[in-house]
Write an enzyme that holds these catalytic residues in place. Structure first.
Site, PDB file in Angstrom:
ATOM      1  CB  VAL A 110    -113.198   5.656  -7.570  1.00 49.22           C
ATOM      2  CG1 VAL A 110    -112.494   4.920  -6.421  1.00 49.22           C
ATOM      3  CG2 VAL A 110    -112.202   6.011  -8.663  1.00 49.22           C
ATOM      4  CB  THR A 113    -115.450   0.413  -9.399  1.00 50.60           C
ATOM      5  OG1 THR A 113    -115.935   1.011 -10.605  1.00 50.60           O
ATOM      6  CG2 THR A 113    -114.712  -0.864  -9.745  1.00 50.60           C
ATOM      7  CD  GLU A 114    -111.903   0.520  -4.737  1.00 48.47           C
ATOM      8  OE1 GLU A 114    -112.111  -0.444  -3.982  1.00 48.47           O
ATOM      9  OE2 GLU A 114    -110.818   0.735  -5.291  1.00 48.47           O
ATOM     10  CB  SER A 115    -117.949   0.674  -1.507  1.00 45.99           C
ATOM     11  OG  SER A 115    -118.412   1.962  -1.900  1.00 45.99           O
ATOM     12  CE1 TYR A 200    -111.253  -0.220  -8.298  1.00 47.86           C
ATOM     13  CE2 TYR A 200    -109.330   0.717  -9.384  1.00 47.86           C
ATOM     14  CZ  TYR A 200    -110.373   0.824  -8.469  1.00 47.86           C
ATOM     15  OH  TYR A 200    -110.533   1.986  -7.755  1.00 47.86           O
TER      16      TYR A 200
END
Length: 241
Positions: A110, A113-115, A200
């Protein structure tokens, strides 16, 4: 009348004075010497008498600060400079994952992928930090500073666990809700038809199920994995359902 002794003294005195005059003229600055005026960065004036003229360079003005070591968070509270390396973030992930019984490999997927492991990342939608939490979600789990790595990761892991429990362990739905919100998932009765959300979910699962991710084998099965089956008549069947 002036005596011979007086005349001799006067003559000697004149020679001495003349000699002093010559010496003084040899060391004295020429009358053409220039008076230089200079103003430094603080506004003080300087006058210099020099031959040849001396070019004075004004002191460099102090450069404007382009980075603040401490800033105000979106919650209004002060925060220190963000500084954490990958090893430090990994340690926080392991600790939070163990605390809340979540697979640390999923948390890493996560964050990736997020940051991209950037603790100061901030999206146009107002999500911030390693796990890209919006302020209301962060506050729900007691995180008052989006950009504090420890608070951000702990709140993100707790939110991820809450979503997994809400959707009975369905990883697709939990990840979709993490991206688009529970309301969007509930209305769609599945993954919303948003391109961003679908991409996502795929990206997180690709990072989570790839070889070497450290995934706990008993945590989830990959719904998109290719399964090999052998029929009773010996035929091989490959399926991904």
């Amino acid at each position: 009348m002036v005596s011979n002794a007086a005349k001799k003294l006067t003559a000697a005195t004149c020679k001495a004075l003349a000699a002093l005059g010559l010496c003084a003229s040899a060391f004295a600055p020429a009358s053409s010497a220039q008076i230089m005026r200079s103003v430094d960065a603080t506004g003080h004036e300087m006058f210099v008498n020099a031959e040849p003229p001396v070019v004075l360079k004004a002191a460099a003005k102090p450069r404007a600060t382009i980075y603040m070591p401490a800033e105000s968070s979106f919650m209004g509270a002060g925060r220190p400079e963000v500084s954490i390396d990958r090893d430090g973030a990994e340690k926080l992930v392991r600790e939070a994952a163990e605390r809340h019984s979540v697979d640390p490999a999923l948390v890493r997927a996560v964050i990736e992928t997020e940051s991209g492991w950037n603790p100061s990342a901030y999206s146009r939608k107002g999500a911030g930090g390693l796990m890209q939490l919006i302020p209301t979600t962060a506050q729900r789990y007691g995180a008052n500073d989006l950009f504090n790595p420890q608070q951000n990761i702990d709140a993100g892991v707790r939110h991820l666990k809450w979503l997994l429990e809400r959707y009975n362990g369905n990883l697709d739905l939990a990840l979709a809700a993490y991206n688009a919100g529970e309301g969007a998932v509930d209305r769609a009765h599945g993954i919303p038809a948003y391109k961003e959300t679908r991409n996502y979910v795929h990206k997180v699962q690709d990072a989570y199920f790839r070889p070497g991710s450290g995934r706990q084998e008993s945590a989830f099965s990959n719904p998109r994995a290719i399964h090999r089956e052998v029929e009773t008549d010996g035929r091989l069947i490959f399926r991904n359902d």
